[in-house]
Design a protein around this motif. Structure first.
Motif, PDB file in Angstrom:
ATOM      1  N   LEU A 129       0.826  -1.209   0.000  1.00 21.92           N
ATOM      2  CA  LEU A 129       0.000   0.000   0.000  1.00 21.92           C
ATOM      3  C   LEU A 129       0.856   1.252   0.000  1.00 21.92           C
ATOM      4  O   LEU A 129       0.538   2.237  -0.655  1.00 21.92           O
ATOM      5  N   ASN A 230       2.569  12.761   4.417  1.00 24.12           N
ATOM      6  CA  ASN A 230       1.438  11.864   4.632  1.00 24.12           C
ATOM      7  C   ASN A 230       1.580  10.506   3.941  1.00 24.12           C
ATOM      8  O   ASN A 230       1.426   9.460   4.547  1.00 24.12           O
ATOM      9  N   LYS A 234       2.488   6.411   6.512  1.00 24.58           N
ATOM     10  CA  LYS A 234       1.454   5.471   6.850  1.00 24.58           C
ATOM     11  C   LYS A 234       1.884   4.607   8.011  1.00 24.58           C
ATOM     12  O   LYS A 234       3.012   4.146   8.083  1.00 24.58           O
ATOM     13  N   ARG A 235       0.963   4.381   8.897  1.00 28.00           N
ATOM     14  CA  ARG A 235       1.273   3.451   9.976  1.00 28.00           C
ATOM     15  C   ARG A 235       0.067   2.552  10.176  1.00 28.00           C
ATOM     16  O   ARG A 235      -1.011   2.816   9.657  1.00 28.00           O
ATOM     17  N   LYS A 237      -3.103   1.106  11.790  1.00 31.44           N
ATOM     18  CA  LYS A 237      -4.192   1.805  12.452  1.00 31.44           C
ATOM     19  C   LYS A 237      -4.161   1.500  13.933  1.00 31.44           C
ATOM     20  O   LYS A 237      -3.898   0.388  14.332  1.00 31.44           O
TER      21      LYS A 237
ATOM     22  N   PRO B  46     -10.073   5.648   7.130  1.00 32.87           N
ATOM     23  CA  PRO B  46     -10.658   4.742   6.143  1.00 32.87           C
ATOM     24  C   PRO B  46     -12.024   4.240   6.599  1.00 32.87           C
ATOM     25  O   PRO B  46     -12.195   3.853   7.741  1.00 32.87           O
ATOM     26  N   ALA B  84      -7.278  -0.463   2.432  1.00 37.86           N
ATOM     27  CA  ALA B  84      -6.969   0.833   3.016  1.00 37.86           C
ATOM     28  C   ALA B  84      -7.179   0.856   4.526  1.00 37.86           C
ATOM     29  O   ALA B  84      -6.628   1.694   5.222  1.00 37.86           O
ATOM     30  N   ASN B  85      -7.941  -0.080   5.016  1.00 43.46           N
ATOM     31  CA  ASN B  85      -8.184  -0.096   6.457  1.00 43.46           C
ATOM     32  C   ASN B  85      -6.899  -0.344   7.250  1.00 43.46           C
ATOM     33  O   ASN B  85      -6.848  -0.132   8.439  1.00 43.46           O
ATOM     34  N   GLU B  89      -4.897   6.922   7.419  1.00 35.95           N
ATOM     35  CA  GLU B  89      -5.820   7.864   6.789  1.00 35.95           C
ATOM     36  C   GLU B  89      -5.604   7.907   5.277  1.00 35.95           C
ATOM     37  O   GLU B  89      -4.561   7.498   4.771  1.00 35.95           O
ATOM     38  N   MET B  90      -6.608   8.396   4.591  1.00 36.77           N
ATOM     39  CA  MET B  90      -6.545   8.488   3.140  1.00 36.77           C
ATOM     40  C   MET B  90      -5.514   9.526   2.706  1.00 36.77           C
ATOM     41  O   MET B  90      -5.439  10.603   3.294  1.00 36.77           O
TER      42      MET B  90
END
Lengths: 237, 237
Positions: A129, A230, A234-235, A237, B46, B84-85, B89-90
């Motif tokens: 991703l 951004n 990404k990390r 959740k 997401p 994406a989960n 964040e998007m």
DNA sequence: CGGTAGATTGACCAAGCTCAACTCACGTGG
DNA sequence: CCACGTGAGTTGAGCTTGGTCAATCTACCG
């Protein structure tokens, strides 16, 4: 016997002893590949999963006119073609920049590992991703940024990736990319890249010579590039 | 009660009755969204997986300077944000072009479906790989193709995608994209897009007016664009 | 010490952008 | 039924960014 691939995945998911052992087993016999050698060529049937343990490589495609466009850089720890076995053939090539240490994981082992260790699978999805986000960021750069912005943006991307995998002390890194390679990544000519680099050096934002990059003024560089961390930050959740 | 999403997946993997029923159940209650409405905004956490059943949308990002870059078009059957989960964040937004019918699949249902029906999971991975190939093709276009080539290439991409999902009879399709949207996808100005479209019309390759595209000379268009159908023609091994 | 690959420079050129006006199709209110 | 407003498409003139071509410089290497 860890390596850069394992270290990278460890940052993307909690991995326990068994996971680490599985990863070690599967990357235990890397090969050394000399610089500027194609690892995969467009049109090849998909082979094993390749993992870059050391060195740099890039994905690229050459057009009928003979020009080349680079679509991604692979740094130590990066893997290619997680799912490519589902497709009939490669739609682009991959070439080393420097001498590189490459592990190959055959499909069967990879599938077995992904199903036995969901955490490894998860870490690899996250990695993919992030790569996809990087592709989108490149599209934004190529489409809507001026050449200075583009160059600054790429330098920052590579620098932040280097920091993340501990290839940089936070100011300096090895950047073994000739200007012609930068040009093919940024959709510009080598001549123009050269002038832009001079501009960035003159402005005091960076130093760059003999394959060593030094970020002298991160704030200035960020400002020039309009960088939005951004997409790399990404990390889980 | 099939729909375009299900039809698309059926072309990517063999799906049996139970798979089809699961897909139907999960897309049974689409919402109608009006045109030019953001479905997802950059920075959002997401949410559910979105599936476009009818209509057009695009992924985009706006830069500090206010310019916009479109990174992908979503046509009927396309889904966004499979994994994406896993991210916080998007990193981009998604907006409808036309009025659209959108199904939302919540994460739990999606995960359950993917694990219960590996064939569905497989079809969705393949779809994602094709999308990724498309991203790379855009990078090549933006980096190394002239504006005529770029426009011709995008038109061909959209046309071939339309044919594949049976939105086109093989010559004609609806192309509801204003020139300003094409411009933001191709990294050009609306003025220049306009001139290039005229050039393509004059050359006899296409007709385009009031949102209807007609490919008059596919060979010419392919030649102009240097199109390599490879990246869209992925099939199961 | 010559050879080579990459970096640098200068002069000139052109693809594509900017700005600003104008046209056309279409829908709305009077 | 028609004047008007709006958004998209079209056109022209002039300019800028970045490309082209060709020479030169530099570091390194056998």
């Amino acid at each position: 016997m860890s390596n850069r691939f394992i270290e990278k995945l460890r940052k993307l998911a909690e991995l326990g002893e068994p996971e680490l052992r599985a990863l070690e087993r599967v990357t235990a016999h890397p090969k050394t590949i000399r610089s500027r050698k194609d690892l995969i060529r467009e049109g090849d049937p998909p082979g094993p999963v390749l993992v870059v343990l050391e060195g740099w490589a890039f994905r690229y495609k050459v057009l009928p006119s003979g020009t080349r466009q680079i679509m991604a850089f692979l740094m130590p720890g990066d893997a290619c073609d997680l799912h490519a076995n589902m497709l009939a053939e490669m739609d682009h090539s991959i070439q080393t920049v420097t001498e590189a240490s490459i592990a190959t994981i055959n499909r069967a082992d990879m599938n077995e590992m992904m199903t036995s260790y969901p955490r490894i699978a998860c870490a690899m999805y996250v990695a993919q991703l992030i790569d996809e986000g990087t592709l989108r960021a490149w599209i934004v750069s190529l489409g809507r940024r001026s050449s200075v912005e583009r160059v600054a943006h790429l330098i920052l991307e590579l620098f932040l990736r280097a920091v993340r995998i501990e290839l940089s002390d936070g100011t300096t890194m090895e950047l073994p990319l000739p200007q012609a390679v930068l040009a093919d990544a940024l959709g510009m000519t080598p001549v123009h890249i050269n002038r832009i680099l001079q501009e960035l050096r003159r402005s005091g934002a960076i130093e760059l010579s003999r394959g060593v990059l030094r970020i002298k003024d991160p704030a200035a560089l960020t400002h020039i590039s309009g960088f939005d961390a951004n997409y790399l930050h990404k990390r889980l959740k």
